[in-house]
Design a protein around this motif. Structure first.
Motif, short mmCIF file in Angstrom:
data_model
loop_
_atom_site.label_atom_id
_atom_site.label_comp_id
_atom_site.label_asym_id
_atom_site.label_seq_id
_atom_site.Cartn_x
_atom_site.Cartn_y
_atom_site.Cartn_z
N LEU A 208 28.68 38.48 45.77
CA LEU A 208 29.71 38.11 44.81
C LEU A 208 29.36 38.57 43.40
O LEU A 208 30.23 39.00 42.65
CB LEU A 208 29.94 36.60 44.82
N LEU A 221 27.67 34.66 34.59
CA LEU A 221 28.49 35.30 35.61
C LEU A 221 28.78 34.40 36.80
O LEU A 221 29.89 34.40 37.32
CB LEU A 221 27.78 36.56 36.13
N ILE A 224 31.67 32.05 36.37
CA ILE A 224 32.91 32.82 36.28
C ILE A 224 33.33 33.30 37.67
O ILE A 224 34.50 33.23 38.04
CB ILE A 224 32.73 34.02 35.32
N GLU A 225 32.35 33.74 38.46
CA GLU A 225 32.66 34.22 39.81
C GLU A 225 33.20 33.09 40.68
O GLU A 225 34.12 33.28 41.46
CB GLU A 225 31.42 34.82 40.46
N MET A 227 34.79 30.46 39.70
CA MET A 227 36.17 30.17 39.31
C MET A 227 37.10 31.26 39.82
O MET A 227 38.21 30.97 40.27
CB MET A 227 36.26 30.04 37.79
N GLY A 228 36.63 32.50 39.76
CA GLY A 228 37.44 33.61 40.26
C GLY A 228 37.77 33.46 41.73
O GLY A 228 38.86 33.83 42.18
N LEU A 229 36.86 32.85 42.47
CA LEU A 229 37.04 32.60 43.89
C LEU A 229 38.29 31.75 44.14
O LEU A 229 39.04 31.99 45.08
CB LEU A 229 35.80 31.85 44.39
N PHE A 230 38.47 30.74 43.27
CA PHE A 230 39.62 29.84 43.44
C PHE A 230 40.88 30.39 42.79
O PHE A 230 41.99 30.01 43.17
CB PHE A 230 39.28 28.46 42.86
N VAL A 231 40.68 31.25 41.81
CA VAL A 231 41.85 31.77 41.09
C VAL A 231 42.69 32.66 42.00
O VAL A 231 43.91 32.62 41.97
CB VAL A 231 41.36 32.55 39.83
N LYS A 232 42.02 33.42 42.86
CA LYS A 232 42.76 34.37 43.71
C LYS A 232 43.76 33.66 44.62
O LYS A 232 44.96 34.00 44.60
CB LYS A 232 41.78 35.19 44.55
N PHE A 234 44.94 30.73 44.26
CA PHE A 234 45.89 30.01 43.40
C PHE A 234 47.01 30.93 42.94
O PHE A 234 48.19 30.56 42.95
CB PHE A 234 45.15 29.43 42.19
N ALA A 235 46.63 32.17 42.57
CA ALA A 235 47.65 33.14 42.14
C ALA A 235 48.62 33.42 43.28
O ALA A 235 49.83 33.52 43.07
CB ALA A 235 46.98 34.42 41.66
N ARG A 239 52.63 32.53 43.01
CA ARG A 239 53.54 33.66 43.01
C ARG A 239 54.62 33.51 44.07
O ARG A 239 55.80 33.65 43.79
CB ARG A 239 52.76 34.95 43.23
N LEU A 304 47.86 41.50 49.23
CA LEU A 304 46.79 40.93 48.41
C LEU A 304 45.72 40.28 49.29
O LEU A 304 44.53 40.40 49.00
CB LEU A 304 47.36 39.91 47.42
N PHE A 308 41.82 41.35 49.17
CA PHE A 308 40.71 40.41 48.96
C PHE A 308 39.71 40.50 50.10
O PHE A 308 38.49 40.46 49.88
CB PHE A 308 41.24 38.98 48.83
N TYR B 32 47.57 39.73 39.03
CA TYR B 32 47.92 38.36 39.44
C TYR B 32 46.77 37.41 39.17
O TYR B 32 46.99 36.26 38.78
CB TYR B 32 48.29 38.31 40.92
N GLY B 36 47.00 34.14 37.03
CA GLY B 36 46.64 32.95 37.79
C GLY B 36 45.50 32.19 37.17
O GLY B 36 45.51 30.96 37.11
N ALA B 37 44.50 32.92 36.64
CA ALA B 37 43.35 32.27 36.04
C ALA B 37 43.77 31.48 34.81
O ALA B 37 43.35 30.33 34.62
CB ALA B 37 42.29 33.31 35.67
N LEU B 40 45.77 28.42 36.04
CA LEU B 40 44.98 27.41 36.75
C LEU B 40 44.06 26.66 35.79
O LEU B 40 44.08 25.42 35.73
CB LEU B 40 44.16 28.08 37.86
N VAL B 69 37.87 34.54 32.72
CA VAL B 69 37.79 34.77 34.17
C VAL B 69 38.77 35.86 34.59
O VAL B 69 38.43 36.77 35.36
CB VAL B 69 38.08 33.45 34.93
N TYR B 72 37.57 39.21 33.54
CA TYR B 72 36.42 39.61 34.34
C TYR B 72 36.88 40.18 35.68
O TYR B 72 36.35 41.20 36.14
CB TYR B 72 35.49 38.41 34.55
N GLU B 73 37.88 39.51 36.30
CA GLU B 73 38.42 40.03 37.56
C GLU B 73 39.02 41.43 37.37
O GLU B 73 38.84 42.31 38.20
CB GLU B 73 39.50 39.09 38.11
#
Lengths: 317, 81
Positions: A208, A221, A224-225, A227-232, A234-235, A239, A304, A308, B32, B36-37, B40, B69, B72-73
């Motif tokens: 990761l 990092l 942040i990573e 959080m990025g895991l959950f953001v995907k 969620f988006a 959507r 998407l 991922f 997205y 989304g970040a 959220l 975040v 960064y993505e």
């Protein structure tokens, strides 16, 4: 509801307008009532409460089941019929089904996931694509509203009964955030499974973050990573549900002009005039747009998810 | 037999569309994720504010963190290509 037929909506809305004649037409309330789930106090089917969770079936759950049953029955029937015919070349509905399967495999899964894992992940992607497409599309077809209109004149069901609640109007299951959140949770899980299968459990989590950096950077990092895991997912959730709800609200808002203008000028002719000149043409246009949205949203969700999963499998640094 | 290179061909158009969509995939994912970040983490911050009554600090921190975040993505997608 969100059906393309203005006349029916007018008939439905007419009831509301008649009910609300003394207190005025409240556009916002009517719209929210139509796009939201049926209340849990008045479910369609009463089921017992297990482990603190009320399993009673509401409108969206019923639609979810119907869509799942429809997809399962149709696909099984088409494939069985093709196998029973014993012909090497598919024909009719099987041809269409094979087109969908090939489309998902060759243009969504293969470019993102890669040759090695394409057969492992195509079934999941196909399920996502067909299910979301059908759930979106069935929401656009006013099956229950037509039935409700018939009912209104023929059977006159009790408003509290199962039939009465069902024929009050169908909905789009994917316009509910809980449904899309469940779908995105499957995506979230499958990203982890994909990475674990390709690299092993420990290595997947190590992948990761890019390696070979100074240690203070990792302190920044890693959170942040995570959080990025959950953001995907969620988006993905937001959507799909927002797109399906948004179109319906737009159509309903435009159709509510009819009642607002009727009230404003105090005569039905004004409302009908506005309806014929503005609301119905616009609503038809947006419904046509919705057909495209239905296809694109199913496609994007699947794409998407594939992207991922591909990211978890192909790790570049 | 006229070759497929000239004129309008549905199959050719579709394959170009497919190719473009394939290339657009990671970019769509990043965009997205960016939105989304912010939504959220901003939403989480708003919820924390409403709970603790510390308006607007958690909301601001959440929005800022969401931008970090999300970017960064986005940056990860750019680094890959």
């Amino acid at each position: 509801m969100f059906q393309p037929h203005g006349a029916e909506t007018a008939a439905h809305g007419g009831e509301h307008a008649a009910e609300a004649a003394h207190e005025g037409f409240n556009a916002g309330e009517t719209i929210i009532e139509h796009v939201s789930n049926s209340p849990i106090d008045h479910p369609l089917i009463h089921l017992p409460t297990l482990v603190g969770i009320d399993f009673s079936v509401t409108k969206h759950v019923l639609m979810l089941w119907l869509v799942a049953a429809f997809v399962f029955a149709t696909v099984t029937w088409i494939v069985r019929r093709h196998l029973a015919a014993g012909r090497p070349v598919p024909s009719g509905a099987m041809n269409g089904l094979e087109f969908v399967v090939e489309f998902v495999r060759d243009s969504i899964v293969l470019p993102n996931v890669g040759k090695k894992w394409v057969h492992a992940w195509t079934p999941l992607m196909l399920t996502f694509f067909v299910f979301i497409l059908c759930a979106n599309a069935i929401g656009l077809i006013p099956v229950f509203d037509v039935l409700g209109l018939l009912n209104h004149w023929v059977i006159h069901p009790d408003h509290e009964s199962f039939l009465g609640s069902v024929t009050h109007g169908g909905t789009t299951a994917t316009a509910n955030f809980n449904v899309t959140a469940a779908l995105a949770t499957i995506t979230f899980g499958s990203i982890i499974v994909a990475g674990t299968r390709a690299h092993g459990f420990i290595q997947h989590w190590k992948n990761l973050v890019p390696h070979g950096l100074a240690w203070p950077i990792y302190i920044l990092l890693i959170p942040i990573e995570i959080m990025g895991l959950f953001v995907k997912p969620f988006a993905l959730t937001m959507r799909l549900a927002a797109n399906m709800t948004g179109g319906h609200i737009a159509i309903l808002a435009i159709l509510s002009f009819v009642f607002l203008f009727t009230e404003m000028f105090g005569q039905a002719a004004a409302g009908i005039g506005v309806g014929l000149a503005v609301s119905v043409p616009l609503a038809v246009g947006i419904s046509a747009l919705e057909i495209i949205v239905v296809l694109v949203q199913a496609y994007v969700f699947t794409l998407l998810t594939a992207v991922f999963i591909g990211m978890a499998i192909h790790v570049h640094h | 037999m006229p070759d497929d290179e000239q004129g309008f061909s549905l199959a050719r158009s579709l394959s170009f569309l497919q190719e473009n969509l394939r290339r657009a995939g990671p970019a769509a994912a990043a965009s997205y994720a960016l939105v989304g970040a912010v939504l959220l983490l901003g939403g989480l911050g708003y919820a924390l504010d409403a709970w603790q009554g510390t308006t607007p600090w958690f909301l601001l921190a959440g929005l800022l963190l969401g931008v970090v975040v999300g970017l960064y993505e986005l940056a990860k997608v750019v680094w890959r290509s």
